[in-house]
Design a protein around this motif. Structure first.
Motif, PDB file in Angstrom:
ATOM      1  N   ALA A 261       0.816  -1.222   0.000  1.00 46.11           N
ATOM      2  CA  ALA A 261       0.000   0.000   0.000  1.00 46.11           C
ATOM      3  C   ALA A 261       0.843   1.262   0.000  1.00 46.11           C
ATOM      4  O   ALA A 261       0.443   2.283  -0.569  1.00 46.11           O
ATOM      5  N   VAL A 262       2.024   1.218   0.632  1.00 48.05           N
ATOM      6  CA  VAL A 262       2.894   2.397   0.656  1.00 48.05           C
ATOM      7  C   VAL A 262       3.952   2.338  -0.442  1.00 48.05           C
ATOM      8  O   VAL A 262       4.781   3.231  -0.541  1.00 48.05           O
ATOM      9  N   SER A 263       3.905   1.268  -1.265  1.00 52.53           N
ATOM     10  CA  SER A 263       4.935   1.050  -2.283  1.00 52.53           C
ATOM     11  C   SER A 263       6.314   1.157  -1.645  1.00 52.53           C
ATOM     12  O   SER A 263       7.166   1.945  -2.049  1.00 52.53           O
ATOM     13  N   GLY A 264       6.509   0.328  -0.628  1.00 51.30           N
ATOM     14  CA  GLY A 264       7.731   0.400   0.164  1.00 51.30           C
ATOM     15  C   GLY A 264       8.912  -0.301  -0.483  1.00 51.30           C
ATOM     16  O   GLY A 264       8.881  -0.699  -1.653  1.00 51.30           O
ATOM     17  N   SER A 265       9.945  -0.482   0.297  1.00 51.04           N
ATOM     18  CA  SER A 265      11.198  -1.066  -0.178  1.00 51.04           C
ATOM     19  C   SER A 265      11.043  -2.561  -0.438  1.00 51.04           C
ATOM     20  O   SER A 265      10.450  -3.290   0.357  1.00 51.04           O
ATOM     21  N   ILE A 266      11.646  -3.041  -1.550  1.00 47.96           N
ATOM     22  CA  ILE A 266      11.620  -4.471  -1.835  1.00 47.96           C
ATOM     23  C   ILE A 266      12.384  -5.266  -0.786  1.00 47.96           C
ATOM     24  O   ILE A 266      12.163  -6.468  -0.633  1.00 47.96           O
ATOM     25  N   ASN A 267      13.272  -4.606  -0.041  1.00 43.20           N
ATOM     26  CA  ASN A 267      14.044  -5.305   0.984  1.00 43.20           C
ATOM     27  C   ASN A 267      13.159  -5.874   2.081  1.00 43.20           C
ATOM     28  O   ASN A 267      13.550  -6.803   2.787  1.00 43.20           O
ATOM     29  N   ALA A 268      11.959  -5.323   2.230  1.00 43.73           N
ATOM     30  CA  ALA A 268      11.054  -5.809   3.271  1.00 43.73           C
ATOM     31  C   ALA A 268      10.706  -7.277   3.078  1.00 43.73           C
ATOM     32  O   ALA A 268      10.454  -7.995   4.062  1.00 43.73           O
ATOM     33  N   ILE A 269      10.688  -7.753   1.836  1.00 48.05           N
ATOM     34  CA  ILE A 269      10.293  -9.142   1.589  1.00 48.05           C
ATOM     35  C   ILE A 269      11.273 -10.101   2.245  1.00 48.05           C
ATOM     36  O   ILE A 269      10.881 -10.997   2.993  1.00 48.05           O
ATOM     37  N   LYS A 270      12.574  -9.921   1.973  1.00 52.00           N
ATOM     38  CA  LYS A 270      13.542 -10.848   2.565  1.00 52.00           C
ATOM     39  C   LYS A 270      13.632 -10.667   4.073  1.00 52.00           C
ATOM     40  O   LYS A 270      13.879 -11.631   4.805  1.00 52.00           O
ATOM     41  N   HIS A 271      13.412  -9.441   4.573  1.00 53.06           N
ATOM     42  CA  HIS A 271      13.458  -9.242   6.029  1.00 53.06           C
ATOM     43  C   HIS A 271      12.281  -9.936   6.716  1.00 53.06           C
ATOM     44  O   HIS A 271      12.435 -10.530   7.796  1.00 53.06           O
ATOM     45  N   LEU A 272      11.111  -9.874   6.115  1.00 50.94           N
ATOM     46  CA  LEU A 272       9.957 -10.577   6.678  1.00 50.94           C
ATOM     47  C   LEU A 272      10.146 -12.082   6.585  1.00 50.94           C
ATOM     48  O   LEU A 272       9.807 -12.820   7.524  1.00 50.94           O
ATOM     49  N   GLN A 273      10.693 -12.564   5.466  1.00 50.98           N
ATOM     50  CA  GLN A 273      10.940 -13.999   5.334  1.00 50.98           C
ATOM     51  C   GLN A 273      11.956 -14.460   6.368  1.00 50.98           C
ATOM     52  O   GLN A 273      11.804 -15.541   6.962  1.00 50.98           O
ATOM     53  N   ALA A 274      12.981 -13.667   6.609  1.00 54.35           N
ATOM     54  CA  ALA A 274      13.979 -14.015   7.621  1.00 54.35           C
ATOM     55  C   ALA A 274      13.357 -14.084   9.007  1.00 54.35           C
ATOM     56  O   ALA A 274      13.681 -14.965   9.810  1.00 54.35           O
ATOM     57  N   THR A 275      12.455 -13.150   9.303  1.00 56.48           N
ATOM     58  CA  THR A 275      11.774 -13.145  10.600  1.00 56.48           C
ATOM     59  C   THR A 275      10.941 -14.407  10.770  1.00 56.48           C
ATOM     60  O   THR A 275      10.972 -15.055  11.827  1.00 56.48           O
ATOM     61  N   ALA A 276      10.203 -14.778   9.724  1.00 53.59           N
ATOM     62  CA  ALA A 276       9.410 -16.005   9.783  1.00 53.59           C
ATOM     63  C   ALA A 276      10.309 -17.224   9.949  1.00 53.59           C
ATOM     64  O   ALA A 276      10.001 -18.134  10.737  1.00 53.59           O
ATOM     65  N   SER A 277      11.428 -17.256   9.238  1.00 54.19           N
ATOM     66  CA  SER A 277      12.350 -18.384   9.340  1.00 54.19           C
ATOM     67  C   SER A 277      12.904 -18.520  10.746  1.00 54.19           C
ATOM     68  O   SER A 277      13.052 -19.635  11.266  1.00 54.19           O
ATOM     69  N   GLU A 278      13.211 -17.400  11.377  1.00 54.83           N
ATOM     70  CA  GLU A 278      13.736 -17.447  12.748  1.00 54.83           C
ATOM     71  C   GLU A 278      12.710 -18.026  13.728  1.00 54.83           C
ATOM     72  O   GLU A 278      13.075 -18.583  14.745  1.00 54.83           O
ATOM     73  N   GLY A 279      11.436 -17.882  13.404  1.00 54.20           N
ATOM     74  CA  GLY A 279      10.397 -18.440  14.259  1.00 54.20           C
ATOM     75  C   GLY A 279      10.041 -19.867  13.924  1.00 54.20           C
ATOM     76  O   GLY A 279       9.096 -20.431  14.501  1.00 54.20           O
ATOM     77  N   GLY A 280      10.795 -20.478  12.975  1.00 53.28           N
ATOM     78  CA  GLY A 280      10.524 -21.849  12.596  1.00 53.28           C
ATOM     79  C   GLY A 280       9.248 -22.009  11.799  1.00 53.28           C
ATOM     80  O   GLY A 280       8.675 -23.100  11.735  1.00 53.28           O
ATOM     81  N   MET A 281       8.787 -20.936  11.171  1.00 55.82           N
ATOM     82  CA  MET A 281       7.535 -20.974  10.417  1.00 55.82           C
ATOM     83  C   MET A 281       7.787 -21.413   8.972  1.00 55.82           C
ATOM     84  O   MET A 281       8.864 -21.192   8.427  1.00 55.82           O
ATOM     85  N   ASP A 282       6.791 -22.022   8.374  1.00 58.16           N
ATOM     86  CA  ASP A 282       6.867 -22.420   6.976  1.00 58.16           C
ATOM     87  C   ASP A 282       6.264 -21.358   6.051  1.00 58.16           C
ATOM     88  O   ASP A 282       5.997 -21.631   4.879  1.00 58.16           O
ATOM     89  N   THR A 283       6.056 -20.182   6.565  1.00 60.24           N
ATOM     90  CA  THR A 283       5.461 -19.088   5.804  1.00 60.24           C
ATOM     91  C   THR A 283       6.294 -18.774   4.567  1.00 60.24           C
ATOM     92  O   THR A 283       7.511 -18.635   4.637  1.00 60.24           O
ATOM     93  N   ASP A 284       5.629 -18.676   3.422  1.00 60.18           N
ATOM     94  CA  ASP A 284       6.279 -18.341   2.163  1.00 60.18           C
ATOM     95  C   ASP A 284       5.898 -16.911   1.802  1.00 60.18           C
ATOM     96  O   ASP A 284       4.811 -16.660   1.294  1.00 60.18           O
TER      97      ASP A 284
END
Length: 556
Positions: A261-284
């Motif tokens: 919605a804010v047309s933010g930074s593409i870097n947010a995708i890998k940062h969110l994926q890294a956060t999910a990975s650290e929690g042991g989540m299978d979120t894609d």
């Protein structure tokens, strides 16, 4: 409830804390880490000691005991100086290790992270998921910027101007003049670059006090929210409200909606994926991006997307107002830091300016503002930022490859006029292992293409990352697998035809599979040396699909 810190109160531990002035009563209270990334190296973090003081006072008032600890502070423009910028993303993954070695090792009960420049918000979110103790992030705010002859000047103008000057473009204001005005106080870059994008993400995830982002650094509002966080964290400890209860699949969908919605930074995708990975989540997150991209248009045009300034976005209600506008496509059942659901938390949210933060039915631009591509050139994934889709940037392109192994070689070609209309500039060896840590300065190439007047007539493809300030032409970044691990981008040769089709979510190299199979990938010998931390990073970093976390940190 039994506090972790109490169960760990051995005689020698109590002796240390008595020597620090803690009473017997204090030893029975919740112990809260105040994670401070203060640093005199960069203005992004220069004000955080004052924020830490306010947070600690609030923790004490709420019945807790604060312990301030210092961790790695990564500032793109300062700690990106060495090794072609490899310490920028590489530093992100030091942060959760650093926090674990202090907060988890001491068995503290909760933590508040003072978060600022680009890599500290994801580093703090990753640590929160890993430790899974009650956690809040306090947003450190954005810097003020100046004016020259009445014209607003910020870090985006300076970044762009520096590249334009190198290419001989005549500037309205000199780089020297802009250098003196672009940054006028502490905090992160103005605009919807990676830092402010991630600050908004923190709010969308429910990991801060509602209404915290974005915020002017050192404003009374910022300090007020710091106090609220210091008060709230003690209750969160008693409630045992932990990050993995807050950062669920629904929360990650809400965060994706915010970035789109804010047309933010593409870097947010890998940062969110890294956060999910650290929690042991299978979120894609890549699948979530495609899902939410069909639902979420662009609702605000903060620079570099448009001419709206970050101050106007904050005054219009900021991230909370954006969540209110997005309410119908959000998972409002998720729990947020207040202990309420997001729906309950948004009940009294207001939109201060519906032109700055528009409703879903009256968007600035159709979505998605960021799309995920796949194809024979990117079998796993690639990311393209579309921004405001008003026809000013192409969304499909077919051209001949002009391949470069380094930023300097690509810059020289652009300066010499060797990049021509119809070319697809391919810059490789910039990925997680090749960079390493996506160092290499791909962002400069994007600004150089624009300065050369070729943004509409060429395309740019790289396995590197881009600054959140970058929004020029048709650029496909973070191509995976990268060239350095044998990905197809490493097999592209000058003259190969590359096709990009955003509507079809495709990026392909038009070379027969049999021919590609015969070719050897270039750059697999890691031309950029990496020792010490960067060497460990190169040896252990996972794929983009993991969010570029270090393999041995994944909690499964």
């Amino acid at each position: 409830m039994t506090l972790r810190s109490i169960s760990a109160n051995s005689p020698v531990r109590r002796a240390h804390w008595h020597a620090l002035g803690l009473s017997e009563e204090d030893l029975l209270k919740p112990k809260i880490a105040v994670v401070n990334t203060s640093s005199e190296l960069a203005v992004c973090f220069a004000h955080l000691d004052g924020v830490a003081k306010v947070v600690k006072e609030a923790v004490r008032e709420a019945g807790g005991v604060p312990f301030e600890v210092r961790t790695t502070a990564v500032s793109d423009f300062i700690t990106g100086a060495a090794s072609s910028g490899s310490y920028i993303l590489g530093g992100r993954d030091l942060i959760p290790h650093d926090i674990e070695a202090q907060v988890e090792a001491a068995m503290l009960d909760g933590m508040i992270c003072l978060t600022s420049c680009d890599k500290t918000p994801p580093g703090h979110l990753m640590a929160a998921m890993r430790l899974n103790i009650p956690t809040l992030l306090v947003i450190g705010g954005y810097q003020s910027s100046g004016k020259i002859d009445g014209d607003h000047v910020d870090i985006e103008d300076l970044f762009n101007g520096g590249v334009q000057e190198q290419l001989g473009v005549e500037l309205k204001h000199s780089v020297d003049a802009m250098t003196k005005q672009a940054v006028r106080g502490p905090g992160v870059c103005a605009g919807m670059a990676t830092a402010n994008t991630m600050h908004c993400v923190v709010e969308a995830l429910g990991m801060c006090i509602a209404g915290s982002a974005p915020v002017r650094a050192n404003s009374e509002k910022m300090f007020d929210y710091a106090r609220k966080a210091g008060n709230r964290i003690v209750d969160m400890v008693h409630e045992d409200l932990t990050p993995r209860q807050i950062m669920t699949d629904g929360a990650f969908r809400n965060a994706a909606a915010m970035v789109l919605a804010v047309s933010g930074s593409i870097n947010a995708i890998k940062h969110l994926q890294a956060t999910a990975s650290e929690g042991g989540m299978d979120t894609d997150l890549y699948a979530i991006w495609e899902e939410m991209g069909h639902k979420v248009p662009t609702l605000s045009a903060v620079r570099p997307n448009g001419e709206v300034r970050i101050e106007q976005f904050e005054d219009a209600g900021g991230a909370r107002a954006m969540l209110k506008q997005l309410e119908s496509v959000l998972d409002t059942s998720v729990t947020v830091a207040s202990g309420k659901t997001m729906g309950e938390d948004l009940a009294d949210a207001e939109i201060g300016d519906a032109e700055v933060i528009r409703p879903l039915e009256r968007p600035i631009s159709p979505g998605p503002s960021i799309a995920i591509l796949k194809g024979s050139l990117a079998p796993e994934s690639a990311v393209v930022k579309l921004g405001i889709r008003d026809g000013s940037r192409p969304e499909s392109f077919t051209g001949r490859a002009r391949v470069f192994e380094s930023t300097s070689d690509a810059m020289e070609a652009i300066e010499a006029g060797k990049l021509q209309k119809g070319d697809v500039l391919v810059l490789r060896g910039q990925g997680l292992k090749g960079g390493p840590a996506m160092g290499g300065g791909a962002s400069f190439i994007l600004f150089a293409i624009d300065a050369a007047g070729l943004a509409k007539d060429t395309a740019f493809v790289t396995d590197g990352q881009l600054s959140g300030l970058c929004l020029k032409g048709l650029t496909v970044a973070e191509v995976a697998p990268e060239g350095a691990v044998g990905g197809p981008i490493g097999k592209v040769r000058d003259g190969d035809t590359i096709e990009i089709d955003v509507a079809q979510r495709r990026i392909d190299v038009m070379v027969a599979q049999e021919e590609m199979a015969k070719r050897e990938a270039v750059g697999t010998d890691f031309p950029v040396p990496a020792t010490g931390w960067l060497g460990m990073y190169r040896d252990n970093v996972g794929s983009m699909a993991s969010g570029a976390v270090l393999i041995d940190t994944k909690r499964r």
